[in-house]
Design a protein around this motif. Structure first.
Motif, PDB file in Angstrom:
ATOM      1  N   ASN A   9       1.267   7.042   5.124  1.00 12.41           N
ATOM      2  CA  ASN A   9       1.778   5.685   5.336  1.00 12.41           C
ATOM      3  C   ASN A   9       1.959   5.314   6.597  1.00 12.41           C
ATOM      4  OD1 ASN A   9       1.719   5.075   2.536  1.00 12.41           O
ATOM      5  ND2 ASN A   9       3.857   5.562   2.249  1.00 12.41           N
ATOM      6  N   GLY A  10       1.431   6.145   7.767  1.00 10.81           N
ATOM      7  CA  GLY A  10       1.313   6.011   8.848  1.00 10.81           C
ATOM      8  C   GLY A  10       2.881   5.694   9.716  1.00 10.81           C
ATOM      9  N   LYS A  11       3.758   6.361   9.075  1.00 18.39           N
ATOM     10  CA  LYS A  11       5.231   6.266   9.447  1.00 18.39           C
ATOM     11  C   LYS A  11       5.298   7.565  10.561  1.00 18.39           C
ATOM     12  CE  LYS A  11       6.495   2.962   6.823  1.00 18.39           C
ATOM     13  NZ  LYS A  11       7.260   1.875   7.015  1.00 18.39           N
ATOM     14  N   VAL A  12       4.725   8.557  10.476  1.00 21.64           N
ATOM     15  CA  VAL A  12       4.862   9.695  11.016  1.00 21.64           C
ATOM     16  C   VAL A  12       3.441  10.123  11.298  1.00 21.64           C
ATOM     17  CG1 VAL A  12       7.213  10.460  10.658  1.00 21.64           C
ATOM     18  CG2 VAL A  12       5.260  11.504   9.287  1.00 21.64           C
ATOM     19  N   ARG A  13       3.187  10.840  12.539  1.00 20.19           N
ATOM     20  CA  ARG A  13       1.893  11.436  12.748  1.00 20.19           C
ATOM     21  C   ARG A  13       1.604  13.028  12.794  1.00 20.19           C
ATOM     22  NH1 ARG A  13       0.740   8.154  18.031  1.00 20.19           N
ATOM     23  NH2 ARG A  13       1.926  10.048  18.696  1.00 20.19           N
TER      24      ARG A  13
END
Length: 191
Positions: free
Chosen positions: A129-133
């Protein structure tokens, strides 16, 4: 790692969601699939609310996310071998039978493998979901005289490795731990 009963096996550095985790010896086959497991979705929604609160109170998302995932896992899935045995009896689980991770969340208990799967699932979903990479992995090993153990290895976007092990109440960086770990978390090539 191949597949087991129609699902990809969850192993080191492999995807978590939609997979199945096969422990050592005659244990259950734990399915992690948020399309078929509402408990996983509820737990992720709880994490989103927690992280929203962190952000609204001025906290840095990146600085709190691992600890919040760790805390939520210990809250939703406390270490409890008796509960695991009760689940086996209640749901008539035999070795290699598939069972959803959400059942352990619903019954409020698991051991290291269940906790590691929940941590890994939450971090993997945050990443998707693009919250952490970072990258997440379920790691495990066996130490003679101590037995086997599973935990999560999370490599952040800067390449720093963190160990998240709710069963041992341990969360820290691998290369510079603040407290001495009770387990050897190094991979064989790192020894």
């Amino acid at each position: 790692y191949g597949s087991f009963k129609g699902r990809k096996i969850i192993g080191r550095d492999s995807p978590i969601n939609t997979g199945v985790y096969i422990g050592a010896g005659g244990r259950e086959a734990i399915v992690v699939d948020d399309e078929k497991d509402e408990e996983l979705n509820k737990t992720y929604e709880d994490l989103e609310l927690i992280m929203k609160g962190v952000s609204e109170s001025g906290g840095r998302y990146k600085g709190h996310v691992l600890k919040e995932v760790f805390n939520l896992t210990q809250q939703k899935l406390p270490y409890d071998l008796d509960t695991v045995n009760k689940i086996y009896a209640k749901y008539k689980v035999s070795p290699d039978d598939k069972i959803r991770l959400g059942i352990y969340i619903h019954e409020h208990g698991g051991v290291c493998r269940h906790q590691a799967l929940l941590v890994a699932y939450l971090l993997e979903r945050l990443a998707s979901n693009g919250k952490v990479r970072g990258k997440v992995s379920i790691d495990r090993n066996t130490i003679k005289g101590m037995g086997g153990h599973a935990w999560v290895r999370y490599t952040n976007s800067e390449g720093k490795v963190f160990i998240i092990d709710p069963a041992q109440n341990y969360i820290d960086s691998l290369d510079n731990p603040k407290k001495k770990p009770t387990w050897n978390y190094n991979r064989p090539e790192e020894k």
